[in-house]
Design an enzyme around this catalytic site. Structure first.
Site, PDB file in Angstrom:
ATOM      1  N   ASP A  75      -0.525  13.256   8.569  1.00 43.14           N
ATOM      2  CA  ASP A  75       0.702  13.644   9.270  1.00 43.14           C
ATOM      3  C   ASP A  75       1.966  13.331   8.471  1.00 43.14           C
ATOM      4  OD1 ASP A  75      -0.853  14.392  11.420  1.00 43.14           O
ATOM      5  OD2 ASP A  75      -0.110  12.836  12.771  1.00 43.14           O
ATOM      6  N   THR A  76       1.980  12.199   7.790  1.00 47.42           N
ATOM      7  CA  THR A  76       3.266  11.701   7.312  1.00 47.42           C
ATOM      8  C   THR A  76       3.347  11.326   5.842  1.00 47.42           C
ATOM      9  OG1 THR A  76       2.830   9.364   7.797  1.00 47.42           O
ATOM     10  CG2 THR A  76       3.704  10.721   9.598  1.00 47.42           C
TER      11      THR A  76
ATOM     12  N   GLY B 135     -13.707  -0.336  -4.164  1.00 44.90           N
ATOM     13  CA  GLY B 135     -15.011  -0.964  -4.005  1.00 44.90           C
ATOM     14  C   GLY B 135     -15.082  -1.954  -2.860  1.00 44.90           C
TER      15      GLY B 135
ATOM     16  N   ARG C 267      -0.636   7.663   9.998  1.00 47.28           N
ATOM     17  CA  ARG C 267      -1.695   8.672   9.880  1.00 47.28           C
ATOM     18  C   ARG C 267      -1.359   9.492   8.642  1.00 47.28           C
ATOM     19  NH1 ARG C 267      -6.650  10.548  10.303  1.00 47.28           N
ATOM     20  NH2 ARG C 267      -6.929  12.438  11.512  1.00 47.28           N
TER      21      ARG C 267
ATOM     22  N   GLU D  31      -6.194  -0.591  13.557  1.00 42.81           N
ATOM     23  CA  GLU D  31      -5.048  -1.279  12.946  1.00 42.81           C
ATOM     24  C   GLU D  31      -4.056  -1.693  14.020  1.00 42.81           C
ATOM     25  OE1 GLU D  31      -4.641   1.230   8.772  1.00 42.81           O
ATOM     26  OE2 GLU D  31      -2.899   1.063  10.070  1.00 42.81           O
TER      27      GLU D  31
END
Length: 168
Positions: free
Chosen positions: A31-32, A61, A28, A95
């Site tokens: 956050d990191t 693109g 994320r 993901e």
């Protein structure tokens, strides 16, 4: 580079696969990225580990989702950096679902890092993880199966042996 890409089906065996990336980083960004992930990414690059990060690995693109999913399939390892707001991102959860699918089908190695979160909170989906899933449940009430897939993927990865980093 296109000639190096594995054109085989996802279910092809790992011994015959030709990987494009050594490592896929799932994280994320808010956050990191500025305090941990960019340092990890740089260290991996300096060691010669070909690493995919969506901060640098996506062609401009291109649609993000298909490109990310393809990069996951083309990676030998995945490092999942689970942070406080990881589950609030549907991109991260999509993901993660793909990562777990690859872990099961092509035996991808998944290495979790619990960044400033308790592994038990991730595993049992408490705290910020519970809050995120409460929102997802409301937003995706017509596709609750998707939310359950995300929950299962998160639990599966949280059950793997990993590293627990607190404020480092």
């Amino acid at each position: 580079m296109a000639s190096m890409r594995n054109q085989g089906a996802l279910s092809s065996s790992t011994s015959s696969r030709r990987w494009v990336y050594d490592v896929f980083l799932s994280f994320r960004g808010k956050d990191t990225w500025n305090n941990f992930t960019d340092h990890l990414y740089t260290a991996l690059k300096q060691k010669g580990v070909f690493t995919f990060s969506d901060n640098e690995g996506l062609e401009r693109g291109k649609y993000i989702s298909p490109e990310l999913l393809k990069a996951i399939e083309e990676s030998k390892f995945t490092i999942v950096i689970l942070s406080r707001n990881y589950a609030s991102s549907t991109w991260c959860l999509d993901e993660l679902a793909k990562i777990v699918e690859c872990m099961k089908q092509i035996k991808m190695k998944v290495l979790p890092i619990f960044y400033d979160v308790d592994p038990t909170d991730v595993r049992k989906q408490m705290g910020t993880f519970a809050q995120a899933f409460a929102k997802h449940k409301k937003h995706f009430k017509k596709n609750i199966k998707k939310v359950q897939t995300w929950r299962d993927a998160l639990r599966e990865v949280a059950n793997l042996s990993g590293w627990h980093l607190q404020d480092r």
